[in-house]
Write a protein that holds these residues in place. Structure first.
Motif, mmCIF file in Angstrom:
data_model
loop_
_atom_site.group_PDB
_atom_site.id
_atom_site.type_symbol
_atom_site.label_atom_id
_atom_site.label_comp_id
_atom_site.label_asym_id
_atom_site.label_seq_id
_atom_site.Cartn_x
_atom_site.Cartn_y
_atom_site.Cartn_z
ATOM 1 N N GLY A 192 -84.112 -88.853 4.444
ATOM 2 C CA GLY A 192 -83.666 -89.616 5.608
ATOM 3 C C GLY A 192 -82.163 -89.805 5.608
ATOM 4 O O GLY A 192 -81.440 -89.255 4.767
ATOM 5 N N GLY A 193 -81.695 -90.580 6.595
ATOM 6 C CA GLY A 193 -80.261 -90.835 6.703
ATOM 7 C C GLY A 193 -79.548 -89.788 7.543
ATOM 8 O O GLY A 193 -80.152 -88.815 8.009
ATOM 9 N N LEU A 194 -78.237 -90.012 7.721
ATOM 10 C CA LEU A 194 -77.433 -89.098 8.533
ATOM 11 C C LEU A 194 -76.687 -88.078 7.689
ATOM 12 O O LEU A 194 -76.627 -86.895 8.030
ATOM 13 C CB LEU A 194 -76.405 -89.902 9.348
ATOM 14 N N TYR A 195 -76.088 -88.541 6.590
ATOM 15 C CA TYR A 195 -75.252 -87.672 5.765
ATOM 16 C C TYR A 195 -75.585 -87.889 4.293
ATOM 17 O O TYR A 195 -76.189 -88.901 3.918
ATOM 18 C CB TYR A 195 -73.763 -87.974 5.995
ATOM 19 N N SER A 196 -75.119 -86.931 3.484
ATOM 20 C CA SER A 196 -75.246 -87.087 2.041
ATOM 21 C C SER A 196 -74.240 -88.127 1.560
ATOM 22 O O SER A 196 -73.320 -88.518 2.286
ATOM 23 C CB SER A 196 -74.983 -85.749 1.349
ATOM 24 N N LEU A 197 -74.404 -88.581 0.334
ATOM 25 C CA LEU A 197 -73.475 -89.534 -0.266
ATOM 26 C C LEU A 197 -72.722 -88.880 -1.412
ATOM 27 O O LEU A 197 -73.356 -88.429 -2.367
ATOM 28 C CB LEU A 197 -74.231 -90.762 -0.754
ATOM 29 N N PRO A 198 -71.408 -88.793 -1.357
ATOM 30 C CA PRO A 198 -70.537 -89.184 -0.235
ATOM 31 C C PRO A 198 -70.600 -88.143 0.882
ATOM 32 O O PRO A 198 -70.853 -86.960 0.614
ATOM 33 C CB PRO A 198 -69.149 -89.225 -0.870
ATOM 34 N N PRO A 199 -70.365 -88.547 2.137
ATOM 35 C CA PRO A 199 -70.439 -87.574 3.243
ATOM 36 C C PRO A 199 -69.305 -86.574 3.180
ATOM 37 O O PRO A 199 -68.193 -86.900 2.749
ATOM 38 C CB PRO A 199 -70.314 -88.469 4.489
ATOM 39 N N PRO A 200 -69.557 -85.308 3.570
ATOM 40 C CA PRO A 200 -68.481 -84.294 3.576
ATOM 41 C C PRO A 200 -67.352 -84.703 4.518
ATOM 42 O O PRO A 200 -67.587 -85.316 5.555
ATOM 43 C CB PRO A 200 -69.202 -83.036 4.082
ATOM 44 N N GLU A 201 -66.136 -84.347 4.162
ATOM 45 C CA GLU A 201 -64.984 -84.711 4.994
ATOM 46 C C GLU A 201 -64.604 -83.592 5.962
ATOM 47 O O GLU A 201 -64.078 -83.858 7.033
ATOM 48 C CB GLU A 201 -63.786 -85.044 4.103
ATOM 49 N N ALA A 205 -68.558 -78.694 7.534
ATOM 50 C CA ALA A 205 -69.463 -79.103 6.455
ATOM 51 C C ALA A 205 -70.208 -80.382 6.829
ATOM 52 O O ALA A 205 -71.398 -80.548 6.533
ATOM 53 C CB ALA A 205 -68.657 -79.316 5.182
ATOM 54 N N ARG A 206 -69.516 -81.283 7.537
ATOM 55 C CA ARG A 206 -70.150 -82.527 7.984
ATOM 56 C C ARG A 206 -71.234 -82.243 9.024
ATOM 57 O O ARG A 206 -72.316 -82.841 9.000
ATOM 58 C CB ARG A 206 -69.068 -83.436 8.570
ATOM 59 N N LEU A 207 -70.935 -81.278 9.927
ATOM 60 C CA LEU A 207 -71.911 -80.922 10.961
ATOM 61 C C LEU A 207 -73.152 -80.280 10.340
ATOM 62 O O LEU A 207 -74.295 -80.585 10.723
ATOM 63 C CB LEU A 207 -71.261 -79.980 11.970
ATOM 64 N N LEU A 208 -72.941 -79.385 9.369
ATOM 65 C CA LEU A 208 -74.075 -78.745 8.694
ATOM 66 C C LEU A 208 -74.896 -79.768 7.907
ATOM 67 O O LEU A 208 -76.133 -79.685 7.849
ATOM 68 C CB LEU A 208 -73.570 -77.636 7.766
ATOM 69 N N ASP A 209 -74.212 -80.730 7.300
ATOM 70 C CA ASP A 209 -74.925 -81.775 6.567
ATOM 71 C C ASP A 209 -75.779 -82.619 7.516
ATOM 72 O O ASP A 209 -76.914 -82.994 7.189
ATOM 73 C CB ASP A 209 -73.907 -82.665 5.840
ATOM 74 N N LEU A 210 -75.242 -82.888 8.708
ATOM 75 C CA LEU A 210 -76.012 -83.635 9.718
ATOM 76 C C LEU A 210 -77.249 -82.845 10.149
ATOM 77 O O LEU A 210 -78.352 -83.403 10.273
ATOM 78 C CB LEU A 210 -75.120 -83.938 10.925
ATOM 79 N N ALA A 214 -81.237 -83.668 9.809
ATOM 80 C CA ALA A 214 -82.038 -83.779 11.040
ATOM 81 C C ALA A 214 -83.239 -82.840 11.053
ATOM 82 O O ALA A 214 -84.096 -82.950 11.937
ATOM 83 C CB ALA A 214 -81.159 -83.499 12.255
ATOM 84 N N THR A 215 -83.314 -81.920 10.075
ATOM 85 C CA THR A 215 -84.363 -80.897 10.111
ATOM 86 C C THR A 215 -85.769 -81.494 10.085
ATOM 87 O O THR A 215 -86.621 -81.162 10.936
ATOM 88 C CB THR A 215 -84.193 -79.931 8.927
ATOM 89 N N LEU A 216 -86.044 -82.373 9.145
ATOM 90 C CA LEU A 216 -87.404 -82.926 9.034
ATOM 91 C C LEU A 216 -87.786 -83.795 10.242
ATOM 92 O O LEU A 216 -88.895 -83.643 10.768
ATOM 93 C CB LEU A 216 -87.545 -83.723 7.737
#
Length: 347
Positions: A192-201, A205-210, A214-216
């Motif tokens: 769950g959640g929006l981004y990994s910890l810590p979120p990519p800067e 990379a931030r968009l791919l992490d999002l 969102a996949t599941l």
């Protein structure tokens, strides 16, 4: 025709007013608003009592100070006025597009303005629920039309059964199952959640992490809604293909592709388009259960938080926004019906 469309627009605006009126009456006349706000005041008074007890030792002075703070809270939450004075003014302010401020909820940046909170949550819902709705619609159209041309075949029977299973799946159950399988068992995706910890800067990379997060939830929404889409499209196309004018078109020797495009899909388009546009409009309200399970801070989760916190201003503002989106979608459908189905004409 323009007069008829104007009458439809006036009717839909009446629906918008009735929805807001029902929300106000439900919150006020049932006592829900007063009882929840009184509970909120009692909880706040517990914290205030503990804080004041550290500095005020005299019991009489302590009770006097607490009574003063309680009266301040009663005035702050508007409980010194009946609900039929407090809530209609809130509803009117929202209708005039002044969404006001939330009492308890805050934006990620700490703002109490409802417009700021919605501005943060809406893109997250668009990224999640609307993406799932578009994917579901495209798959439903492709599979549904394909099945309508292979009626009673093994593929048709198999996918019809799977469609019924998909339609019966609860989103919360499937979401938990996917988390157990792909987040905890195989560790392919986050739980769950929006981004990994810590979120990519970095931006991409931030968009791919999002997208990874969102996949599941997107997969959950697609699987629980694809069945009804496939079945609806298959039924509409199949019924239209058996109409007399389709038989006449084929008897004239038109190519099958032209018959499907001009005489089947175009006529079957209005109900399919109704599902698509109302689905997109509804998706802007978010998916409360899915967003809660995957800790996705979208519009559905915001509505859930507003109800749990009894934040009347946010509840009325969100209800107005959702009703306004529905009214706009319905009016758009009225116009598109005329363009798509030659049988629809307003006199």
């Amino acid at each position: 025709m323009l007069l008829t469309l104007a009458a439809r627009a006036a009717t839909l605006l009446g629906v918008l007013v009735v929805v807001l009126l029902l929300v106000v009456v439900t919150l006020g006349a049932t006592g829900f608003s007063d009882s929840i706000l009184q509970a909120v005041i009692r909880e706040e008074m517990k914290g205030i009592r503990e804080s004041l007890a550290r500095t005020i030792r005299d019991p009489v002075q302590l009770e006097t100070a607490l009574e003063g703070r309680r009266e301040e809270l009663v005035g702050f939450y508007g409980l010194d006025r009946p609900w039929y004075y407090r809530l209609p003014s809130t509803a009117w302010r929202v209708v005039s597009l002044d969404l006001g401020e939330a009492r308890t909820l805050r934006s990620f940046a700490g703002s109490a303005r409802v417009a700021d909170i919605v501005r943060e949550r809406l893109p997250l819902t668009l990224a999640l629920v609307t993406t799932a709705t578009v994917i579901t619609a495209l798959l439903g159209l492709f599979i549904g039309v394909s099945l309508a041309t292979r009626v009673t075949s093994r593929v048709d029977r198999l996918l019809s059964y799977l469609s019924a299973v998909s339609h019966a799946l609860p989103s919360w159950w499937l979401g938990i199952l996917l988390i157990l399988l792909f987040a905890f068992k195989f560790r392919f995706f986050p739980s769950g959640g929006l981004y990994s910890l810590p979120p990519p800067e970095e931006r991409w990379a931030r968009l791919l992490d999002l997208a990874w997060h969102a996949t599941l939830p997107v997969l959950t929404l697609v699987l629980v809604s694809l069945g009804s889409w496939v079945y609806t499209v298959r039924t509409m196309v199949l019924n239209t293909a058996q109409e007399f004018f389709v038989t006449v078109a084929r008897a004239k020797g038109l190519p099958e592709s032209a018959v499907q495009r001009r005489y089947i899909l175009r006529v079957a388009a209005p109900p399919i388009l109704t599902n698509l546009i109302l689905g997109l409009a509804g998706s802007l309200g978010g998916a409360i259960l899915t967003e809660t399970i995957f800790n996705w801070p979208g519009m559905g989760r915001l509505y859930y938080d507003a109800v749990m916190a009894a934040d009347e201003g946010v509840i009325i503002a969100l209800t107005f926004i959702f009703a306004l989106i529905y009214v706009a979608a319905r009016f758009l459908l009225e116009v598109l019906y005329i363009a798509l189905d030659p049988r629809v004409r307003y006199s």
